[in-house]
Motif scaffolding. Structure first.
Motif, mmCIF file in Angstrom:
data_model
loop_
_atom_site.group_PDB
_atom_site.id
_atom_site.type_symbol
_atom_site.label_atom_id
_atom_site.label_comp_id
_atom_site.label_asym_id
_atom_site.label_seq_id
_atom_site.Cartn_x
_atom_site.Cartn_y
_atom_site.Cartn_z
ATOM 1 N N TYR A 166 41.217 41.027 36.620
ATOM 2 C CA TYR A 166 40.933 39.675 36.808
ATOM 3 C C TYR A 166 39.508 39.478 37.368
ATOM 4 O O TYR A 166 39.437 38.630 37.924
ATOM 5 N N GLN A 167 38.671 40.486 37.229
ATOM 6 C CA GLN A 167 37.123 40.399 37.308
ATOM 7 C C GLN A 167 37.027 39.747 39.020
ATOM 8 O O GLN A 167 36.422 39.143 39.148
ATOM 9 N N ILE A 168 37.731 40.764 39.849
ATOM 10 C CA ILE A 168 37.499 40.297 41.233
ATOM 11 C C ILE A 168 36.063 40.791 41.626
ATOM 12 O O ILE A 168 35.826 42.008 41.232
ATOM 13 N N ARG A 172 35.112 41.872 47.308
ATOM 14 C CA ARG A 172 36.335 41.732 47.662
ATOM 15 C C ARG A 172 37.301 42.844 47.088
ATOM 16 O O ARG A 172 38.336 43.169 47.612
ATOM 17 N N ASN A 176 39.819 44.560 49.916
ATOM 18 C CA ASN A 176 41.245 44.036 49.537
ATOM 19 C C ASN A 176 41.908 45.212 48.778
ATOM 20 O O ASN A 176 43.257 45.343 49.041
ATOM 21 N N GLU B 90 45.941 34.791 46.144
ATOM 22 C CA GLU B 90 44.423 34.306 46.083
ATOM 23 C C GLU B 90 43.341 35.395 45.932
ATOM 24 O O GLU B 90 42.239 35.152 45.669
ATOM 25 N N LEU B 91 43.964 36.573 45.779
ATOM 26 C CA LEU B 91 42.963 37.810 45.459
ATOM 27 C C LEU B 91 42.189 37.495 44.417
ATOM 28 O O LEU B 91 40.930 37.946 44.084
ATOM 29 N N VAL B 92 42.814 36.683 43.225
ATOM 30 C CA VAL B 92 42.452 36.927 41.953
ATOM 31 C C VAL B 92 41.603 35.446 41.915
ATOM 32 O O VAL B 92 41.213 35.250 40.651
ATOM 33 N N CYS B 93 41.724 34.653 42.778
ATOM 34 C CA CYS B 93 41.003 33.455 42.822
ATOM 35 C C CYS B 93 39.399 33.566 43.127
ATOM 36 O O CYS B 93 39.341 33.939 44.340
ATOM 37 N N PRO B 96 39.673 30.289 46.564
ATOM 38 C CA PRO B 96 41.131 30.325 46.810
ATOM 39 C C PRO B 96 41.307 29.192 47.571
ATOM 40 O O PRO B 96 40.508 28.544 48.300
ATOM 41 N N ARG B 133 50.384 35.029 40.019
ATOM 42 C CA ARG B 133 49.055 35.703 40.039
ATOM 43 C C ARG B 133 48.706 35.362 38.721
ATOM 44 O O ARG B 133 47.400 34.839 38.448
ATOM 45 N N ALA B 134 49.309 35.598 37.586
ATOM 46 C CA ALA B 134 48.767 35.516 36.362
ATOM 47 C C ALA B 134 48.492 34.222 35.863
ATOM 48 O O ALA B 134 47.444 33.828 35.095
#
Lengths: 261, 239
Positions: A166-168, A172, A176, B90-93, B96, B133-134
Protein backbone atom coordinates in the motif's frame (compact mmCIF):
# COMPACT_ATOMS: atom_id res chain seq x y z
CA UNK A 1 -20.43 -14.90 31.04
CA UNK A 2 -18.41 -11.65 30.56
CA UNK A 3 -19.57 -10.40 33.98
CA UNK A 4 -18.49 -13.70 35.51
CA UNK A 5 -15.09 -13.44 33.82
CA UNK A 6 -14.69 -9.89 35.09
CA UNK A 7 -15.42 -11.10 38.61
CA UNK A 8 -12.80 -13.83 38.35
CA UNK A 9 -10.24 -11.37 36.98
CA UNK A 10 -11.04 -8.95 39.78
CA UNK A 11 -10.69 -11.66 42.42
CA UNK A 12 -7.34 -12.76 40.96
CA UNK A 13 -6.06 -9.16 40.90
CA UNK A 14 -7.27 -8.68 44.45
CA UNK A 15 -5.47 -11.80 45.66
CA UNK A 16 -2.31 -10.68 43.78
CA UNK A 17 -2.35 -7.29 45.52
CA UNK A 18 -2.92 -8.90 48.90
CA UNK A 19 0.10 -11.21 48.43
CA UNK A 20 2.25 -8.28 47.35
CA UNK A 21 1.45 -6.31 50.52
CA UNK A 22 1.80 -9.39 52.74
CA UNK A 23 5.26 -10.26 51.45
CA UNK A 24 6.52 -6.73 52.04
CA UNK A 25 4.99 -6.66 55.53
CA UNK A 26 6.65 -10.01 56.31
CA UNK A 27 9.99 -8.60 55.18
CA UNK A 28 9.67 -5.60 57.55
CA UNK A 29 8.60 -7.91 60.40
CA UNK A 30 11.64 -10.15 59.90
CA UNK A 31 13.86 -7.10 59.76
CA UNK A 32 12.41 -5.82 63.06
CA UNK A 33 12.92 -9.22 64.75
CA UNK A 34 16.52 -9.45 63.52
CA UNK A 35 17.20 -5.90 64.76
CA UNK A 36 15.71 -6.66 68.18
CA UNK A 37 17.80 -9.82 68.52
CA UNK A 38 21.05 -8.18 67.41
CA UNK A 39 23.33 -6.88 70.14
CA UNK A 40 24.41 -3.66 68.44
CA UNK A 41 21.60 -1.35 67.29
CA UNK A 42 24.08 0.77 65.28
CA UNK A 43 25.12 -2.24 63.23
CA UNK A 44 21.56 -3.31 62.36
CA UNK A 45 19.04 -0.57 63.10
CA UNK A 46 15.36 -1.60 62.98
CA UNK A 47 12.86 -0.30 60.42
CA UNK A 48 11.40 2.31 62.78
CA UNK A 49 14.78 3.88 63.42
CA UNK A 50 15.50 3.92 59.71
CA UNK A 51 12.11 5.54 59.00
CA UNK A 52 12.87 8.19 61.62
CA UNK A 53 16.26 8.82 60.04
CA UNK A 54 14.59 9.03 56.61
CA UNK A 55 12.22 11.68 57.97
CA UNK A 56 15.12 13.67 59.48
CA UNK A 57 17.10 13.55 56.23
CA UNK A 58 14.02 14.58 54.26
CA UNK A 59 13.00 17.46 56.55
CA UNK A 60 16.32 18.76 57.86
CA UNK A 61 18.97 17.15 55.65
CA UNK A 62 19.71 17.28 51.94
CA UNK A 63 17.95 14.07 50.92
CA UNK A 64 15.84 15.70 48.22
CA UNK A 65 18.76 17.58 46.72
CA UNK A 66 20.93 14.46 46.45
CA UNK A 67 18.05 12.27 45.31
CA UNK A 68 17.20 14.91 42.70
CA UNK A 69 20.76 15.01 41.36
CA UNK A 70 20.83 11.22 41.09
CA UNK A 71 17.42 11.07 39.41
CA UNK A 72 18.51 13.69 36.91
CA UNK A 73 21.58 11.62 35.95
CA UNK A 74 19.45 8.47 35.78
CA UNK A 75 16.92 10.17 33.52
CA UNK A 76 19.47 11.57 31.06
CA UNK A 77 21.53 8.37 30.90
CA UNK A 78 18.35 6.29 30.55
CA UNK A 79 17.01 8.32 27.61
CA UNK A 80 20.40 8.34 25.85
CA UNK A 81 20.87 4.60 26.33
CA UNK A 82 17.34 3.74 25.16
CA UNK A 83 17.63 5.88 22.02
CA UNK A 84 21.09 4.70 21.00
CA UNK A 85 20.49 1.08 22.04
CA UNK A 86 17.15 0.86 20.19
CA UNK A 87 18.61 2.35 17.01
CA UNK A 88 21.54 -0.10 17.07
CA UNK A 89 19.24 -3.01 17.94
CA UNK A 90 16.79 -2.27 15.10
CA UNK A 91 19.64 -1.91 12.60
CA UNK A 92 21.26 -5.16 13.72
CA UNK A 93 17.94 -7.00 13.69
CA UNK A 94 16.94 -5.87 10.20
CA UNK A 95 20.20 -5.51 8.21
CA UNK A 96 22.32 -8.63 8.20
CA UNK A 97 25.60 -6.85 7.38
CA UNK A 98 25.31 -4.47 10.35
CA UNK A 99 24.76 -7.48 12.57
CA UNK A 100 27.89 -9.17 11.19
CA UNK A 101 29.84 -5.94 11.61
CA UNK A 102 28.70 -5.13 15.14
CA UNK A 103 28.08 -8.52 16.76
CA UNK A 104 31.67 -9.01 17.96
CA UNK A 105 31.83 -5.48 19.34
CA UNK A 106 28.52 -6.06 21.12
CA UNK A 107 29.87 -9.14 22.88
CA UNK A 108 32.90 -7.15 24.05
CA UNK A 109 30.73 -4.22 25.17
CA UNK A 110 28.42 -6.55 27.11
CA UNK A 111 31.32 -8.02 29.04
CA UNK A 112 33.46 -4.99 29.91
CA UNK A 113 32.96 -4.47 33.66
CA UNK A 114 30.99 -1.33 34.50
CA UNK A 115 33.81 -0.13 36.75
CA UNK A 116 36.29 -0.16 33.85
CA UNK A 117 33.98 2.00 31.69
CA UNK A 118 33.48 4.41 34.56
CA UNK A 119 37.19 4.80 35.32
CA UNK A 120 38.12 5.22 31.65
CA UNK A 121 35.37 7.82 31.11
CA UNK A 122 36.60 9.84 34.09
CA UNK A 123 40.22 9.61 32.92
CA UNK A 124 39.58 10.37 29.26
CA UNK A 125 36.69 12.87 29.56
CA UNK A 126 37.59 14.46 32.92
CA UNK A 127 35.89 14.40 36.31
CA UNK A 128 32.73 16.11 35.08
CA UNK A 129 29.00 15.62 34.67
CA UNK A 130 29.31 14.68 31.00
CA UNK A 131 31.73 11.84 31.77
CA UNK A 132 29.48 10.61 34.58
CA UNK A 133 26.36 10.40 32.41
CA UNK A 134 28.29 9.00 29.44
CA UNK A 135 29.75 6.22 31.60
CA UNK A 136 26.29 5.16 32.74
CA UNK A 137 24.77 5.31 29.26
CA UNK A 138 27.63 3.35 27.67
CA UNK A 139 27.16 0.57 30.22
CA UNK A 140 23.50 0.29 29.35
CA UNK A 141 23.48 0.61 25.54
CA UNK A 142 24.60 -2.99 24.75
CA UNK A 143 21.87 -4.67 26.82
CA UNK A 144 19.19 -2.46 25.21
CA UNK A 145 20.60 -3.26 21.76
CA UNK A 146 20.52 -7.03 22.43
CA UNK A 147 16.90 -6.97 23.64
CA UNK A 148 15.64 -4.75 20.82
CA UNK A 149 17.56 -6.81 18.24
CA UNK A 150 15.52 -9.85 19.27
CA UNK A 151 12.34 -7.86 18.68
CA UNK A 152 13.50 -6.55 15.31
CA UNK A 153 14.33 -10.10 14.20
CA UNK A 154 10.87 -11.31 15.18
CA UNK A 155 9.00 -8.67 13.12
CA UNK A 156 6.11 -10.21 11.18
CA UNK A 157 6.98 -10.05 7.45
CA UNK A 158 3.34 -10.51 6.49
CA UNK A 159 2.42 -7.22 8.19
CA UNK A 160 5.47 -5.44 6.77
CA UNK A 161 4.29 -6.51 3.28
CA UNK A 162 1.00 -4.69 3.86
CA UNK A 163 3.04 -1.52 4.37
CA UNK A 164 4.97 -2.12 1.16
CA UNK A 165 2.03 -3.02 -1.08
CA UNK A 166 0.00 0.00 0.00
CA UNK A 167 3.10 2.23 -0.18
CA UNK A 168 2.60 3.59 3.33
CA UNK A 169 5.10 6.33 4.20
CA UNK A 170 8.21 5.40 6.13
CA UNK A 171 7.28 7.31 9.29
CA UNK A 172 3.76 5.87 9.44
CA UNK A 173 5.13 2.39 8.85
CA UNK A 174 7.51 2.88 11.78
CA UNK A 175 4.76 4.21 14.06
CA UNK A 176 1.90 1.87 13.15
CA UNK A 177 3.50 -1.37 11.93
CA UNK A 178 7.03 -1.68 13.34
CA UNK A 179 7.04 0.01 16.76
CA UNK A 180 3.87 -1.72 18.04
CA UNK A 181 5.63 -5.05 17.44
CA UNK A 182 8.69 -3.77 19.32
CA UNK A 183 6.88 -2.30 22.36
CA UNK A 184 7.11 -5.44 24.52
CA UNK A 185 10.86 -5.59 23.87
CA UNK A 186 11.34 -1.85 24.43
CA UNK A 187 9.43 -2.06 27.69
CA UNK A 188 11.50 -5.04 28.85
CA UNK A 189 14.67 -3.16 27.95
CA UNK A 190 13.42 -0.08 29.82
CA UNK A 191 12.57 -2.01 32.97
CA UNK A 192 15.80 -4.00 33.20
CA UNK A 193 17.64 -0.90 32.03
CA UNK A 194 16.41 1.26 34.84
CA UNK A 195 17.40 -1.38 37.38
CA UNK A 196 20.93 -1.51 35.96
CA UNK A 197 21.29 2.26 35.66
CA UNK A 198 20.33 2.82 39.31
CA UNK A 199 23.18 0.59 40.38
CA UNK A 200 25.78 2.09 38.07
CA UNK A 201 24.86 5.72 38.76
CA UNK A 202 25.65 5.27 42.45
CA UNK A 203 29.13 3.91 41.66
CA UNK A 204 29.75 6.79 39.26
CA UNK A 205 28.76 9.27 41.98
CA UNK A 206 30.82 7.52 44.62
CA UNK A 207 33.92 7.67 42.44
CA UNK A 208 33.77 11.10 40.90
CA UNK A 209 30.93 13.39 41.95
CA UNK A 210 30.39 15.63 44.98
CA UNK A 211 26.63 15.18 45.16
CA UNK A 212 23.99 12.54 44.58
CA UNK A 213 22.94 9.49 46.54
CA UNK A 214 26.15 7.61 45.71
CA UNK A 215 28.28 10.45 47.08
CA UNK A 216 26.17 10.57 50.26
CA UNK A 217 26.44 6.81 50.79
CA UNK A 218 30.22 7.16 50.52
CA UNK A 219 30.19 9.86 53.19
CA UNK A 220 27.97 7.80 55.53
CA UNK A 221 30.29 4.83 54.99
CA UNK A 222 33.23 6.92 56.22
CA UNK A 223 31.29 7.78 59.37
CA UNK A 224 29.98 4.23 59.72
CA UNK A 225 26.43 5.65 59.75
CA UNK A 226 24.47 2.54 58.80
CA UNK A 227 21.10 4.03 59.75
CA UNK A 228 21.53 6.82 57.19
CA UNK A 229 22.73 4.39 54.55
CA UNK A 230 19.56 2.33 55.02
CA UNK A 231 17.42 5.49 55.10
CA UNK A 232 18.78 6.59 51.70
CA UNK A 233 18.31 3.07 50.35
CA UNK A 234 14.71 3.14 51.51
CA UNK A 235 14.13 6.48 49.78
CA UNK A 236 15.52 4.97 46.62
CA UNK A 237 13.29 1.91 46.82
CA UNK A 238 10.25 4.14 47.28
CA UNK A 239 11.11 6.06 44.12
CA UNK A 240 11.36 2.79 42.17
CA UNK A 241 7.98 1.59 43.46
CA UNK A 242 6.49 4.93 42.48
CA UNK A 243 7.94 4.73 38.95
CA UNK A 244 6.60 1.20 38.52
CA UNK A 245 3.14 2.24 39.71
CA UNK A 246 2.72 5.55 37.84
CA UNK A 247 4.78 4.84 34.72
CA UNK A 248 5.50 1.25 33.73
CA UNK A 249 2.30 -0.49 34.73
CA UNK A 250 -0.07 2.04 33.14
CA UNK A 251 2.16 1.99 30.04
CA UNK A 252 1.99 -1.81 29.96
CA UNK A 253 -1.79 -1.69 30.15
CA UNK A 254 -2.08 1.05 27.52
CA UNK A 255 0.13 -0.80 25.04
CA UNK A 256 -1.58 -4.15 25.61
CA UNK A 257 -5.15 -2.84 25.44
CA UNK A 258 -5.78 -4.41 21.99
CA UNK A 259 -5.17 -7.94 23.25
CA UNK A 260 -8.40 -9.93 23.63
CA UNK A 261 -9.43 -10.25 27.27
CA UNK B 1 -7.06 0.89 -22.50
CA UNK B 2 -4.79 -1.48 -20.63
CA UNK B 3 -5.39 -1.77 -16.89
CA UNK B 4 -2.47 -4.02 -16.08
CA UNK B 5 0.23 -5.69 -18.08
CA UNK B 6 3.13 -7.89 -17.11
CA UNK B 7 5.86 -9.41 -19.22
CA UNK B 8 8.13 -11.90 -17.51
CA UNK B 9 11.27 -13.14 -19.20
CA UNK B 10 12.29 -15.22 -16.26
CA UNK B 11 11.96 -15.50 -12.49
CA UNK B 12 14.30 -17.66 -10.39
CA UNK B 13 14.51 -17.78 -6.61
CA UNK B 14 18.17 -18.64 -6.90
CA UNK B 15 20.65 -17.98 -9.71
CA UNK B 16 21.50 -21.70 -9.86
CA UNK B 17 17.95 -23.06 -9.50
CA UNK B 18 15.53 -23.73 -12.34
CA UNK B 19 13.21 -20.82 -13.21
CA UNK B 20 9.83 -20.86 -11.40
CA UNK B 21 8.19 -18.58 -13.95
CA UNK B 22 9.13 -18.85 -17.60
CA UNK B 23 8.43 -16.45 -20.45
CA UNK B 24 4.91 -15.22 -19.77
CA UNK B 25 2.94 -12.18 -20.80
CA UNK B 26 -0.46 -11.15 -19.62
CA UNK B 27 -2.45 -8.02 -20.26
CA UNK B 28 -5.76 -6.97 -18.65
CA UNK B 29 -8.15 -4.42 -20.13
CA UNK B 30 -9.20 -1.56 -17.86
CA UNK B 31 -11.98 -2.74 -15.56
CA UNK B 32 -11.57 -6.38 -16.58
CA UNK B 33 -11.96 -9.16 -13.97
CA UNK B 34 -9.41 -11.88 -14.72
CA UNK B 35 -9.02 -15.08 -12.73
CA UNK B 36 -5.64 -16.78 -12.68
CA UNK B 37 -6.00 -20.52 -12.08
CA UNK B 38 -3.21 -22.95 -11.46
CA UNK B 39 -2.21 -25.90 -9.28
CA UNK B 40 -0.60 -25.08 -5.94
CA UNK B 41 3.10 -24.41 -6.26
CA UNK B 42 2.70 -23.22 -9.84
CA UNK B 43 3.94 -19.73 -8.97
CA UNK B 44 0.68 -17.79 -9.12
CA UNK B 45 1.20 -16.11 -5.72
CA UNK B 46 4.78 -15.28 -6.74
CA UNK B 47 3.46 -13.67 -9.90
CA UNK B 48 1.09 -11.54 -7.80
CA UNK B 49 3.96 -10.47 -5.49
CA UNK B 50 5.94 -9.44 -8.56
CA UNK B 51 3.05 -7.35 -9.90
CA UNK B 52 2.53 -5.72 -6.49
CA UNK B 53 6.22 -4.84 -6.21
CA UNK B 54 6.87 -7.09 -3.20
CA UNK B 55 9.26 -9.19 -5.25
CA UNK B 56 11.68 -7.23 -7.46
CA UNK B 57 14.21 -9.96 -8.20
CA UNK B 58 13.14 -10.89 -11.74
CA UNK B 59 13.64 -10.01 -15.37
CA UNK B 60 10.83 -8.35 -17.26
CA UNK B 61 8.50 -5.43 -16.73
CA UNK B 62 5.11 -4.62 -15.26
CA UNK B 63 2.86 -1.62 -15.63
CA UNK B 64 -0.23 -0.66 -13.68
CA UNK B 65 -2.74 1.90 -14.94
CA UNK B 66 -3.24 5.04 -12.87
CA UNK B 67 0.17 5.07 -11.21
CA UNK B 68 -1.40 4.51 -7.77
CA UNK B 69 -0.69 1.67 -5.34
CA UNK B 70 -2.87 -1.39 -6.07
CA UNK B 71 -5.41 -2.72 -3.61
CA UNK B 72 -4.30 -6.12 -2.32
CA UNK B 73 -6.21 -8.90 -0.57
CA UNK B 74 -3.91 -11.49 0.97
CA UNK B 75 -4.83 -15.06 1.88
CA UNK B 76 -5.15 -13.93 5.50
CA UNK B 77 -6.77 -10.59 6.49
CA UNK B 78 -3.39 -9.19 7.71
CA UNK B 79 -4.87 -6.47 9.89
CA UNK B 80 -2.71 -4.72 12.50
CA UNK B 81 -3.97 -6.24 15.78
CA UNK B 82 -3.10 -3.06 17.74
CA UNK B 83 -5.16 -0.75 15.51
CA UNK B 84 -8.93 -0.42 15.60
CA UNK B 85 -10.89 -1.36 12.49
CA UNK B 86 -11.17 2.29 11.36
CA UNK B 87 -7.46 2.94 12.03
CA UNK B 88 -6.54 -0.19 10.07
CA UNK B 89 -8.39 1.13 7.04
CA UNK B 90 -6.99 4.65 7.39
CA UNK B 91 -3.46 3.29 7.68
CA UNK B 92 -3.39 2.85 3.89
CA UNK B 93 -4.84 6.32 3.15
CA UNK B 94 -2.44 9.15 2.40
CA UNK B 95 -5.14 11.59 3.56
CA UNK B 96 -7.42 9.73 5.96
CA UNK B 97 -10.97 10.94 6.37
CA UNK B 98 -13.18 9.46 9.10
CA UNK B 99 -16.51 10.04 7.26
CA UNK B 100 -15.13 8.26 4.18
CA UNK B 101 -13.90 5.37 6.37
CA UNK B 102 -17.27 5.04 8.10
CA UNK B 103 -19.09 5.13 4.76
CA UNK B 104 -16.86 2.32 3.45
CA UNK B 105 -17.41 0.28 6.64
CA UNK B 106 -21.13 0.77 6.17
CA UNK B 107 -20.78 -0.41 2.58
CA UNK B 108 -19.14 -3.71 3.67
CA UNK B 109 -21.72 -4.22 6.42
CA UNK B 110 -19.59 -3.33 9.44
CA UNK B 111 -21.12 -0.03 10.53
CA UNK B 112 -20.78 -0.90 14.25
CA UNK B 113 -17.21 -2.17 14.15
CA UNK B 114 -15.20 1.04 13.58
CA UNK B 115 -13.86 1.24 17.14
CA UNK B 116 -13.27 -2.47 17.71
CA UNK B 117 -9.98 -4.35 17.54
CA UNK B 118 -9.51 -7.18 14.99
CA UNK B 119 -9.27 -9.80 17.77
CA UNK B 120 -12.87 -8.97 18.68
CA UNK B 121 -14.14 -9.84 15.18
CA UNK B 122 -14.94 -13.16 13.48
CA UNK B 123 -12.82 -14.38 10.57
CA UNK B 124 -15.47 -13.32 8.07
CA UNK B 125 -15.68 -9.83 9.58
CA UNK B 126 -11.89 -9.47 9.48
CA UNK B 127 -12.01 -10.27 5.73
CA UNK B 128 -14.65 -7.55 5.32
CA UNK B 129 -12.28 -5.07 6.94
CA UNK B 130 -9.53 -6.20 4.56
CA UNK B 131 -11.93 -5.72 1.63
CA UNK B 132 -12.78 -2.21 2.88
CA UNK B 133 -9.05 -1.46 3.18
CA UNK B 134 -8.48 -2.70 -0.38
CA UNK B 135 -11.22 -0.45 -1.81
CA UNK B 136 -10.91 2.69 0.36
CA UNK B 137 -8.51 4.47 -2.03
CA UNK B 138 -10.51 3.38 -5.11
CA UNK B 139 -7.40 1.76 -6.58
CA UNK B 140 -7.29 1.39 -10.38
CA UNK B 141 -5.92 -2.15 -9.90
CA UNK B 142 -6.93 -4.80 -7.37
CA UNK B 143 -4.88 -7.95 -6.74
CA UNK B 144 -6.37 -10.90 -4.83
CA UNK B 145 -4.44 -13.92 -3.59
CA UNK B 146 -7.00 -16.65 -2.80
CA UNK B 147 -8.62 -14.34 -0.24
CA UNK B 148 -11.52 -16.62 0.75
CA UNK B 149 -9.80 -20.00 1.15
CA UNK B 150 -10.08 -20.60 4.89
CA UNK B 151 -13.72 -19.50 5.21
CA UNK B 152 -16.80 -21.71 5.42
CA UNK B 153 -18.94 -21.83 2.26
CA UNK B 154 -21.70 -19.34 3.30
CA UNK B 155 -19.17 -16.75 4.52
CA UNK B 156 -17.06 -17.16 1.37
CA UNK B 157 -20.18 -16.75 -0.78
CA UNK B 158 -21.20 -13.56 1.00
CA UNK B 159 -17.74 -12.14 0.50
CA UNK B 160 -17.76 -13.05 -3.21
CA UNK B 161 -21.08 -11.17 -3.59
CA UNK B 162 -19.61 -8.19 -1.73
CA UNK B 163 -16.47 -8.22 -3.86
CA UNK B 164 -18.49 -8.44 -7.09
CA UNK B 165 -20.78 -5.55 -6.12
CA UNK B 166 -17.81 -3.34 -5.12
CA UNK B 167 -16.08 -4.23 -8.40
CA UNK B 168 -19.21 -3.28 -10.38
CA UNK B 169 -19.40 0.00 -8.43
CA UNK B 170 -15.74 1.09 -8.72
CA UNK B 171 -14.66 -0.95 -11.77
CA UNK B 172 -11.01 -1.55 -10.89
CA UNK B 173 -8.96 -3.92 -13.04
CA UNK B 174 -8.91 -7.17 -11.06
CA UNK B 175 -6.46 -10.07 -11.07
CA UNK B 176 -7.85 -12.82 -8.87
CA UNK B 177 -5.63 -15.80 -8.06
CA UNK B 178 -7.44 -19.02 -7.17
CA UNK B 179 -7.29 -22.79 -7.56
CA UNK B 180 -11.08 -23.15 -7.35
CA UNK B 181 -12.48 -23.45 -10.88
CA UNK B 182 -16.14 -22.90 -9.89
CA UNK B 183 -15.15 -19.71 -8.04
CA UNK B 184 -13.20 -18.51 -11.08
CA UNK B 185 -16.12 -19.15 -13.47
CA UNK B 186 -18.54 -17.41 -11.09
CA UNK B 187 -16.35 -14.30 -10.77
CA UNK B 188 -14.24 -13.79 -13.90
CA UNK B 189 -14.68 -12.12 -17.28
CA UNK B 190 -11.73 -14.19 -18.45
CA UNK B 191 -9.92 -17.24 -17.08
CA UNK B 192 -6.19 -17.72 -17.48
CA UNK B 193 -4.84 -21.21 -16.76
CA UNK B 194 -1.25 -21.75 -15.69
CA UNK B 195 0.98 -24.79 -16.23
CA UNK B 196 3.98 -25.44 -14.02
CA UNK B 197 7.79 -25.86 -14.04
CA UNK B 198 8.17 -23.09 -15.02
CA UNK B 199 4.82 -21.29 -14.83
CA UNK B 200 3.38 -20.47 -18.27
CA UNK B 201 -0.07 -19.81 -19.71
CA UNK B 202 -1.64 -22.98 -21.12
CA UNK B 203 -5.15 -21.75 -21.91
CA UNK B 204 -7.34 -18.66 -21.82
CA UNK B 205 -11.13 -18.58 -21.85
CA UNK B 206 -13.72 -15.79 -21.94
CA UNK B 207 -16.73 -16.30 -19.68
CA UNK B 208 -19.79 -14.53 -21.05
CA UNK B 209 -22.38 -15.81 -18.58
CA UNK B 210 -24.74 -13.07 -17.32
CA UNK B 211 -24.14 -11.71 -13.79
CA UNK B 212 -24.89 -12.33 -11.02
CA UNK B 213 -23.72 -15.93 -11.36
CA UNK B 214 -24.61 -18.52 -8.75
CA UNK B 215 -21.52 -20.51 -7.67
CA UNK B 216 -23.51 -23.78 -7.63
CA UNK B 217 -26.02 -22.69 -10.29
CA UNK B 218 -26.62 -24.60 -13.55
CA UNK B 219 -24.80 -22.11 -15.81
CA UNK B 220 -21.56 -22.21 -13.80
CA UNK B 221 -21.75 -25.97 -13.30
CA UNK B 222 -22.37 -26.61 -17.03
CA UNK B 223 -19.42 -24.43 -18.01
CA UNK B 224 -17.21 -26.19 -15.45
CA UNK B 225 -18.20 -29.67 -16.66
CA UNK B 226 -17.71 -28.79 -20.32
CA UNK B 227 -14.25 -27.41 -19.55
CA UNK B 228 -13.15 -30.41 -17.47
CA UNK B 229 -14.68 -32.80 -20.05
CA UNK B 230 -12.48 -31.29 -22.73
CA UNK B 231 -9.34 -30.99 -20.55
CA UNK B 232 -9.49 -33.44 -17.61
CA UNK B 233 -6.00 -32.44 -16.36
CA UNK B 234 -6.55 -28.68 -16.67
CA UNK B 235 -6.35 -28.08 -12.90
CA UNK B 236 -3.08 -30.00 -12.66
CA UNK B 237 -1.65 -27.58 -15.16
CA UNK B 238 -1.81 -29.85 -18.27
CA UNK B 239 -3.99 -29.60 -21.36
Amino acid sequence: MPANNAAVTYRKAYRGNWLRVASIAAFFALWQIAATLSADADLLPGPLRVLNSLRDHALHGQLFFHLGMTLQRVAIAFVLAMLAGSAIGILMGRLRWTNSALDGLLVIALNVPALVTIILCYIWLGLNEFAAVAAVAINKIPTVAVTVREGARALDTRLLEVGHVYQISRSRRLRNIILPQLYPYLLAAARSGLALIWKIVLVVELLGRSNGVGFQLGTFFNFFDITSILAYTLAFVLVIFLLEAVLFRPLDRHIGRWRAQ
Amino acid sequence: MTGLSIEVQEKRFDALAAPVIGPLSLSLAEGEFVCLIGPSGSGKSTLLSMIAGLDRQWQGRVSLAGDAPPGFLFQEPRLMPWLTVADNIELVCAEPSRPRTLAMLDRVGLSDAAGRFPSELSGGMQRRVAVARAFINRPPVLLLDEPFVSLDAPAANQLRRLLESLWLEYKPTVLFVTHDLAEAIAMGDRLVFLGRDPAHIIKQLRVDLPRPRELTGTAVTACLQALLGEHPDLLSGRL
